[in-house]
Design a protein around this motif. Structure first.
Motif, PDB file in Angstrom:
ATOM      1  N   GLY A   1     -17.956 -43.798  13.247  1.00 32.12           N
ATOM      2  CA  GLY A   1     -17.673 -45.175  13.616  1.00 32.12           C
ATOM      3  C   GLY A   1     -16.390 -45.758  13.040  1.00 32.12           C
ATOM      4  O   GLY A   1     -16.174 -46.971  13.142  1.00 32.12           O
ATOM      5  N   PHE A   2     -15.533 -44.927  12.470  1.00 31.67           N
ATOM      6  CA  PHE A   2     -14.300 -45.441  11.880  1.00 31.67           C
ATOM      7  C   PHE A   2     -13.220 -45.696  12.930  1.00 31.67           C
ATOM      8  O   PHE A   2     -12.326 -46.520  12.720  1.00 31.67           O
ATOM      9  CB  PHE A   2     -13.774 -44.476  10.817  1.00 31.67           C
ATOM     10  CG  PHE A   2     -14.708 -44.305   9.649  1.00 31.67           C
ATOM     11  CD1 PHE A   2     -15.099 -45.402   8.894  1.00 31.67           C
ATOM     12  CD2 PHE A   2     -15.210 -43.065   9.316  1.00 31.67           C
ATOM     13  CE1 PHE A   2     -15.974 -45.261   7.822  1.00 31.67           C
ATOM     14  CE2 PHE A   2     -16.083 -42.899   8.249  1.00 31.67           C
ATOM     15  CZ  PHE A   2     -16.470 -44.004   7.500  1.00 31.67           C
ATOM     16  N   VAL A   3     -13.282 -44.971  14.040  1.00 32.51           N
ATOM     17  CA  VAL A   3     -12.376 -45.169  15.174  1.00 32.51           C
ATOM     18  C   VAL A   3     -13.193 -45.017  16.445  1.00 32.51           C
ATOM     19  O   VAL A   3     -14.316 -44.507  16.425  1.00 32.51           O
ATOM     20  CB  VAL A   3     -11.209 -44.152  15.177  1.00 32.51           C
ATOM     21  CG1 VAL A   3     -10.260 -44.388  14.015  1.00 32.51           C
ATOM     22  CG2 VAL A   3     -11.742 -42.720  15.157  1.00 32.51           C
ATOM     23  N   SER A   4     -12.614 -45.428  17.570  1.00 35.71           N
ATOM     24  CA  SER A   4     -13.367 -45.395  18.823  1.00 35.71           C
ATOM     25  C   SER A   4     -13.088 -44.159  19.663  1.00 35.71           C
ATOM     26  O   SER A   4     -13.837 -43.874  20.605  1.00 35.71           O
ATOM     27  CB  SER A   4     -13.055 -46.652  19.651  1.00 35.71           C
ATOM     28  OG  SER A   4     -11.670 -46.692  19.979  1.00 35.71           O
ATOM     29  N   SER A   5     -12.010 -43.426  19.350  1.00 35.28           N
ATOM     30  CA  SER A   5     -11.633 -42.271  20.170  1.00 35.28           C
ATOM     31  C   SER A   5     -10.736 -41.335  19.380  1.00 35.28           C
ATOM     32  O   SER A   5     -10.195 -41.717  18.330  1.00 35.28           O
ATOM     33  CB  SER A   5     -10.886 -42.729  21.430  1.00 35.28           C
ATOM     34  OG  SER A   5      -9.636 -43.317  21.074  1.00 35.28           O
ATOM     35  N   ARG A   6     -10.574 -40.116  19.892  1.00 40.84           N
ATOM     36  CA  ARG A   6      -9.618 -39.191  19.285  1.00 40.84           C
ATOM     37  C   ARG A   6      -8.217 -39.799  19.252  1.00 40.84           C
ATOM     38  O   ARG A   6      -7.500 -39.668  18.263  1.00 40.84           O
ATOM     39  CB  ARG A   6      -9.548 -37.883  20.093  1.00 40.84           C
ATOM     40  CG  ARG A   6     -10.571 -36.842  19.730  1.00 40.84           C
ATOM     41  CD  ARG A   6     -10.229 -35.526  20.407  1.00 40.84           C
ATOM     42  NE  ARG A   6     -11.260 -34.503  20.170  1.00 40.84           N
ATOM     43  CZ  ARG A   6     -11.193 -33.273  20.625  1.00 40.84           C
ATOM     44  NH1 ARG A   6     -10.155 -32.905  21.354  1.00 40.84           N
ATOM     45  NH2 ARG A   6     -12.157 -32.401  20.364  1.00 40.84           N
ATOM     46  N   GLU A   7      -7.844 -40.426  20.362  1.00 41.76           N
ATOM     47  CA  GLU A   7      -6.498 -41.002  20.439  1.00 41.76           C
ATOM     48  C   GLU A   7      -6.277 -42.017  19.323  1.00 41.76           C
ATOM     49  O   GLU A   7      -5.224 -42.011  18.669  1.00 41.76           O
ATOM     50  CB  GLU A   7      -6.283 -41.663  21.808  1.00 41.76           C
ATOM     51  CG  GLU A   7      -6.142 -40.708  22.968  1.00 41.76           C
ATOM     52  CD  GLU A   7      -7.464 -40.074  23.383  1.00 41.76           C
ATOM     53  OE1 GLU A   7      -8.536 -40.619  23.030  1.00 41.76           O
ATOM     54  OE2 GLU A   7      -7.421 -39.013  24.030  1.00 41.76           O
ATOM     55  N   GLU A   8      -7.266 -42.881  19.097  1.00 40.32           N
ATOM     56  CA  GLU A   8      -7.130 -43.874  18.030  1.00 40.32           C
ATOM     57  C   GLU A   8      -7.051 -43.195  16.669  1.00 40.32           C
ATOM     58  O   GLU A   8      -6.279 -43.615  15.795  1.00 40.32           O
ATOM     59  CB  GLU A   8      -8.305 -44.844  18.061  1.00 40.32           C
ATOM     60  CG  GLU A   8      -8.166 -45.965  17.029  1.00 40.32           C
ATOM     61  CD  GLU A   8      -9.355 -46.906  17.017  1.00 40.32           C
ATOM     62  OE1 GLU A   8      -9.506 -47.646  16.018  1.00 40.32           O
ATOM     63  OE2 GLU A   8     -10.144 -46.905  17.979  1.00 40.32           O
ATOM     64  N   ALA A   9      -7.819 -42.124  16.485  1.00 37.58           N
ATOM     65  CA  ALA A   9      -7.786 -41.401  15.210  1.00 37.58           C
ATOM     66  C   ALA A   9      -6.391 -40.844  14.933  1.00 37.58           C
ATOM     67  O   ALA A   9      -5.867 -40.951  13.820  1.00 37.58           O
ATOM     68  CB  ALA A   9      -8.806 -40.269  15.224  1.00 37.58           C
ATOM     69  N   PHE A  10      -5.760 -40.248  15.961  1.00 31.34           N
ATOM     70  CA  PHE A  10      -4.437 -39.656  15.770  1.00 31.34           C
ATOM     71  C   PHE A  10      -3.336 -40.708  15.658  1.00 31.34           C
ATOM     72  O   PHE A  10      -2.284 -40.436  15.087  1.00 31.34           O
ATOM     73  CB  PHE A  10      -4.129 -38.678  16.909  1.00 31.34           C
ATOM     74  CG  PHE A  10      -4.768 -37.329  16.718  1.00 31.34           C
ATOM     75  CD1 PHE A  10      -4.273 -36.444  15.775  1.00 31.34           C
ATOM     76  CD2 PHE A  10      -5.866 -36.945  17.455  1.00 31.34           C
ATOM     77  CE1 PHE A  10      -4.859 -35.211  15.571  1.00 31.34           C
ATOM     78  CE2 PHE A  10      -6.465 -35.711  17.270  1.00 31.34           C
ATOM     79  CZ  PHE A  10      -5.960 -34.839  16.316  1.00 31.34           C
ATOM     80  N   GLU A  11      -3.607 -41.886  16.184  1.00 27.53           N
ATOM     81  CA  GLU A  11      -2.623 -42.964  16.063  1.00 27.53           C
ATOM     82  C   GLU A  11      -2.726 -43.672  14.717  1.00 27.53           C
ATOM     83  O   GLU A  11      -1.784 -44.352  14.302  1.00 27.53           O
ATOM     84  CB  GLU A  11      -2.820 -43.979  17.191  1.00 27.53           C
ATOM     85  CG  GLU A  11      -2.402 -43.455  18.557  1.00 27.53           C
ATOM     86  CD  GLU A  11      -2.823 -44.385  19.682  1.00 27.53           C
ATOM     87  OE1 GLU A  11      -3.439 -45.445  19.381  1.00 27.53           O
ATOM     88  OE2 GLU A  11      -2.574 -44.052  20.849  1.00 27.53           O
ATOM     89  N   SER A  12      -3.854 -43.504  14.028  1.00 30.55           N
ATOM     90  CA  SER A  12      -4.073 -44.250  12.781  1.00 30.55           C
ATOM     91  C   SER A  12      -4.331 -43.310  11.615  1.00 30.55           C
ATOM     92  O   SER A  12      -3.396 -42.830  10.965  1.00 30.55           O
ATOM     93  CB  SER A  12      -5.228 -45.243  12.974  1.00 30.55           C
ATOM     94  OG  SER A  12      -6.417 -44.564  13.368  1.00 30.55           O
TER      95      SER A  12
END
Length: 288
Positions: free
Chosen positions: A150-161
């Motif tokens: 639940g720390f990010v909503s998607s893989r894309e958000e994870a790689f952007e942050s």
């Protein structure tokens, strides 16, 4: 000479759960058939583990499977990926080097999770829950664990942050140079194609002089039709393809639900596939 390729809907870059896709090789093949493809390449990161399952799933479907792999290489501080087609999977050099790369990815992932765990409630067990047995474990699995927690909503958000390569948690991993990668693929009877090499325009990470050196070593093609290559970058790549008589490929870089990329969104021409098949001597396409 191999017979001329009759197929028209050709996607030469896909991933299964053997690396960082979300579908098993059999599910990937079923998705390719449903998408109306005639030919698909399975190109998991640094692994051929999915080939046998993909061939079995394609049997009787009419789908042709091009056995391949996406080989990790490092060029200075940057990661450069090399698509390898029709090489001998039993080649000793390939087996040893990909094992070393996967081991490097694993320990790098452990270091990243250890760093992230200092700031987020994330454990190595969380990451293992997102991986397949025998698969190439890497940052996408960490991204999936971050989504699951639940720390990010998607893989894309994870790689952007959290997993951004400029961020505090980033770690490099071992991989051969692109020149060593090309030599290894060619030595195993395979056909090397530089994967999505213009994601930041013509000023990516690999210069024309380096590409000339790769061509001299046996680089056969450039993956130009890919959603991540910029318009300016594609123009540059077409110039390079003309200059060095390189094969032009196109593909989806499909990862199942792991990325928005859809099967067949970019394709390779039958003529380009014919050139690849004519060059490959390590193994042959599987005709379902």
């Amino acid at each position: 000479m191999p017979p001329a390729v009759q197929h028209r809907a050709i996607d030469l870059h896909t991933h299964s759960s053997v690396s960082d896709g979300t579908e098993t090789p059999a599910e990937l093949i079923a998705a390719a058939v449903e998408a109306g493809l005639d030919t698909v390449a399975i190109t998991d990161h640094d692994s051929t583990t999915g080939w046998a399952e993909a061939f079995a799933a394609a049997s009787g479907t009419g789908l042709t499977v091009i056995p391949g792999m996406e080989l990790s290489t490092n060029y200075g501080p940057a990661s450069v990926h090399m698509l390898a087609y029709l090489f001998n999977p039993l080649d000793g050099g390939i087996i040893a080097e990909t094992a070393r790369i996967r081991d490097g990815r694993l320990h790098r992932a452990e270091r990243i999770v250890e760093k992230i765990g200092e700031d987020y409630d994330l454990s190595w067990a969380d990451v293992l829950e997102q991986s397949s047995d025998g698969g190439t474990l890497g940052r996408p699995h960490i991204a999936d664990a971050l989504v699951a927690r639940g720390f990010v909503s998607s893989r894309e958000e994870a790689f952007e942050s959290i997993l951004n390569w400029r961020g505090p948690y980033y770690e490099k991993y071992y991989a051969p140079s692109p020149l060593e990668g090309v030599a290894m693929i060619v030595g195993a009877g395979g056909v090397p194609v530089l994967a999505h090499p213009a994601t930041h325009g013509r000023y990516r990470v690999i210069e024309e002089s380096a590409i000339a050196e790769l061509v001299e070593a046996g680089l056969a093609g450039l993956e130009i039709h890919h959603r991540d290559n910029t318009a300016e970058g594609k123009r540059w790549l077409f110039e390079l393809a003309d200059t060095f008589d390189l094969i032009v490929t196109g593909s989806s870089d499909y990862h199942g639900e792991g990325k928005p990329n859809r099967l067949g969104e970019h394709r390779t021409s039958p003529e380009s596939l014919e050139r690849i098949i004519a060059l490959g001597t390590g193994t042959t396409p599987f005709s379902g």
